[in-house]
Scaffold this active site. Structure first.
Site, PDB file in Angstrom:
ATOM      1  N   CYS A 163      47.448 -20.842  81.110  1.00  0.00           N
ATOM      2  CA  CYS A 163      47.888 -19.834  82.076  1.00  0.00           C
ATOM      3  C   CYS A 163      47.103 -20.020  83.373  1.00  0.00           C
ATOM      4  CB  CYS A 163      47.642 -18.465  81.464  1.00  0.00           C
ATOM      5  SG  CYS A 163      47.260 -17.163  82.613  1.00  0.00           S
ATOM      6  N   GLU A 164      47.834 -20.169  84.466  1.00  0.00           N
ATOM      7  CA  GLU A 164      47.150 -20.466  85.727  1.00  0.00           C
ATOM      8  C   GLU A 164      46.440 -19.254  86.317  1.00  0.00           C
ATOM      9  OE1 GLU A 164      50.185 -21.998  88.301  1.00  0.00           O
ATOM     10  OE2 GLU A 164      50.710 -20.033  89.078  1.00  0.00           O
ATOM     11  N   HIS A 165      46.736 -18.064  85.790  1.00  0.00           N
ATOM     12  CA  HIS A 165      46.089 -16.863  86.322  1.00  0.00           C
ATOM     13  C   HIS A 165      44.709 -16.633  85.716  1.00  0.00           C
ATOM     14  CE1 HIS A 165      50.532 -15.733  86.721  1.00  0.00           C
ATOM     15  NE2 HIS A 165      50.091 -16.045  87.921  1.00  0.00           N
ATOM     16  N   HIS A 166      44.590 -16.909  84.425  1.00  0.00           N
ATOM     17  CA  HIS A 166      43.338 -16.603  83.737  1.00  0.00           C
ATOM     18  C   HIS A 166      42.642 -17.841  83.166  1.00  0.00           C
ATOM     19  CE1 HIS A 166      45.715 -12.812  83.506  1.00  0.00           C
ATOM     20  NE2 HIS A 166      44.544 -12.282  83.818  1.00  0.00           N
TER      21      HIS A 166
ATOM     22  N   GLN B 260      54.830 -19.858  82.436  1.00  0.00           N
ATOM     23  CA  GLN B 260      55.850 -20.277  81.470  1.00  0.00           C
ATOM     24  C   GLN B 260      57.203 -20.531  82.148  1.00  0.00           C
ATOM     25  OE1 GLN B 260      55.888 -17.918  77.864  1.00  0.00           O
ATOM     26  NE2 GLN B 260      57.981 -18.531  77.407  1.00  0.00           N
TER      27      GLN B 260
ATOM     28  N   HIS C 263      50.696 -15.590  74.855  1.00  0.00           N
ATOM     29  CA  HIS C 263      49.703 -15.781  75.915  1.00  0.00           C
ATOM     30  C   HIS C 263      48.373 -15.146  75.509  1.00  0.00           C
ATOM     31  CE1 HIS C 263      52.477 -17.101  79.286  1.00  0.00           C
ATOM     32  NE2 HIS C 263      53.282 -16.857  78.276  1.00  0.00           N
TER      33      HIS C 263
ATOM     34  N   CYS D 128      45.970 -14.522  77.278  1.00  0.00           N
ATOM     35  CA  CYS D 128      45.513 -13.532  78.267  1.00  0.00           C
ATOM     36  C   CYS D 128      46.103 -12.153  77.990  1.00  0.00           C
ATOM     37  CB  CYS D 128      45.829 -13.980  79.691  1.00  0.00           C
ATOM     38  SG  CYS D 128      47.589 -14.086  80.055  1.00  0.00           S
TER      39      CYS D 128
HETATM   40  N1  LIG Z   1      55.352 -14.349  84.793  1.00  0.00           N
HETATM   41  C1  LIG Z   1      54.265 -14.814  84.174  1.00  0.00           C
HETATM   42  N2  LIG Z   1      53.155 -14.094  84.187  1.00  0.00           N
HETATM   43  C2  LIG Z   1      52.081 -14.582  83.532  1.00  0.00           C
HETATM   44  C3  LIG Z   1      52.076 -15.787  82.853  1.00  0.00           C
HETATM   45  N3  LIG Z   1      50.846 -15.956  82.294  1.00  0.00           N
HETATM   46  C4  LIG Z   1      50.135 -14.879  82.631  1.00  0.00           C
HETATM   47  N4  LIG Z   1      50.855 -14.027  83.389  1.00  0.00           N
HETATM   48  C5  LIG Z   1      50.565 -12.724  84.001  1.00  0.00           C
HETATM   49  O1  LIG Z   1      49.936 -12.884  85.249  1.00  0.00           O
HETATM   50  C6  LIG Z   1      49.588 -11.584  85.673  1.00  0.00           C
HETATM   51  C7  LIG Z   1      48.398 -11.578  86.596  1.00  0.00           C
HETATM   52  O2  LIG Z   1      48.290 -10.254  87.008  1.00  0.00           O
HETATM   53  P1  LIG Z   1      47.021  -9.621  87.724  1.00  0.00           P
HETATM   54  O3  LIG Z   1      47.228  -8.152  87.817  1.00  0.00           O
HETATM   55  O4  LIG Z   1      46.757 -10.375  88.983  1.00  0.00           O
HETATM   56  O5  LIG Z   1      45.845 -10.001  86.720  1.00  0.00           O
HETATM   57  P2  LIG Z   1      45.078  -9.067  85.698  1.00  0.00           P
HETATM   58  O6  LIG Z   1      44.422  -7.920  86.402  1.00  0.00           O
HETATM   59  O7  LIG Z   1      44.151  -9.943  84.914  1.00  0.00           O
HETATM   60  O8  LIG Z   1      46.284  -8.519  84.814  1.00  0.00           O
HETATM   61  P3  LIG Z   1      46.303  -8.013  83.298  1.00  0.00           P
HETATM   62  O9  LIG Z   1      46.556  -9.215  82.438  1.00  0.00           O
HETATM   63  O10 LIG Z   1      47.447  -7.042  83.254  1.00  0.00           O
HETATM   64  O11 LIG Z   1      44.980  -7.384  82.975  1.00  0.00           O
HETATM   65  C8  LIG Z   1      49.408 -10.786  84.383  1.00  0.00           C
HETATM   66  O12 LIG Z   1      50.425  -9.802  84.346  1.00  0.00           O
HETATM   67  C9  LIG Z   1      49.636 -11.817  83.267  1.00  0.00           C
HETATM   68  O13 LIG Z   1      50.224 -11.266  82.096  1.00  0.00           O
HETATM   69  C10 LIG Z   1      53.278 -16.549  82.864  1.00  0.00           C
HETATM   70  O14 LIG Z   1      53.385 -17.636  82.297  1.00  0.00           O
HETATM   71  N5  LIG Z   1      54.328 -16.020  83.537  1.00  0.00           N
HETATM   72 ZN   LIG Z   2      46.956 -15.294  81.914  1.00  0.00          ZN
END
Ligand SMILES: Nc1nc2c(ncn2[C@@H]2O[C@H](COP(=O)(O)OP(=O)(O)OP(=O)(O)O)[C@@H](O)[C@H]2O)c(=O)[nH]1
Ligand SMILES: [Zn+2]
Length: 203
Positions: A92-95, A133, A161, A163
């Site tokens: 996951c590129e966010h976490h 994804q 996921h 995360c």
């Molecule tokens: N659409 C999508 N979202 C993803 C994917 N992998 C992770 N995410 C989401 O990326 C989002 C990042 O949101 P943020 O609010 O910036 O991050 P955060 O505060 O860590 O969010 P939470 O996970 O809700 O605690 C989260 O809602 C994750 O669930 C993916 O493959 N596709």
């Molecule tokens: Zn994530």
């Protein structure tokens, strides 16, 4: 970055400079987390983590289009070809936490077929990067469409996921399904045939 992908166990395939730079960063991260990086169990951890992360993102060193082009054959077969249950491990590129599950891929050839193993190889080449994804699903579809120019491509990915499981919302059983279709798969009948062929795997 890993240059040649054959056996990932061979240390010489990890670029020394990048491994050292990553290891230095991991040392800082471990210290910032409050750990003692000099204790026995952690001494080699920065280097191990550096190699693990390079492995988990080795898709950047691969050319998915070339993978397909390397094994394309002329064949007058016009039926749907389905490769299902392809294991997917991505980041996951966010976490920078894993997401993992299965991909189901189909295409309807238009004069060219591709070596079957190349489909999971393409899935891996895109999955082993920092991803979402949805993009992963689209990239696999677009690559097959571009290489083979088939009558249609279908890609479905089901994934969990970390995360959303280990942290954050902490939902242990949620599965995300994404799909992407071209050509014939945009038609109800063809799409349904594909879904029924993989449906025992779809939740
Ligand atoms: N659409 C999508 N979202 C993803 C994917 N992998 C992770 N995410 C989401 O990326 C989002 C990042 O949101 P943020 O609010 O910036 O991050 P955060 O505060 O860590 O969010 P939470 O996970 O809700 O605690 C989260 O809602 C994750 O669930 C993916 O493959 N596709
Ligand atoms: Zn994530």
């Amino acid at each position: 970055m890993i240059k040649e992908i054959k056996s990932y166990e061979k240390i010489e395939q990890y670029d020394t400079e990048i491994t050292e730079a990553l290891a230095d960063n991991y040392k800082v991260i471990i210290e910032n987390l409050g750990e003692d990086v000099t204790r026995e169990g952690l001494q080699k951890t920065p280097e191990r983590a550096a190699k693990a992360m390079q492995y988990l993102t080795h898709g950047y060193g691969l050319d998915p289009l070339e993978i397909l082009k390397s094994a394309m054959f002329t064949e007058d077969h016009k039926q749907m070809i389905v490769v299902k249950d392809i294991e997917v491990y991505s980041m996951c590129e966010h976490h920078m936490l894993p997401f993992f599950g299965k991909a189901h891929v189909a295409y309807i050839p238009n004069g060219k077929i591709v070596g079957l193993s190349k489909i999971p190889r393409v899935v891996d080449a895109f999955a082993r990067r920092m991803q979402v994804q949805e993009r992963l699903t689209d990239q696999i579809k677009n690559c097959i469409q571009e290489a083979l120019n088939p009558f249609g491509v279908a890609v479905v990915i089901e994934a969990q996921h970390m995360c959303m499981q280990m942290r954050g919302i902490q939902k242990q059983n949620s599965v995300t399904t994404t799909s992407s279709f071209t050509g014939a798969f945009e038609k109800d009948k063809t799409r349904k045939e594909f879904i029924s062929l993989v449906s025992n795997k779809l939740s």
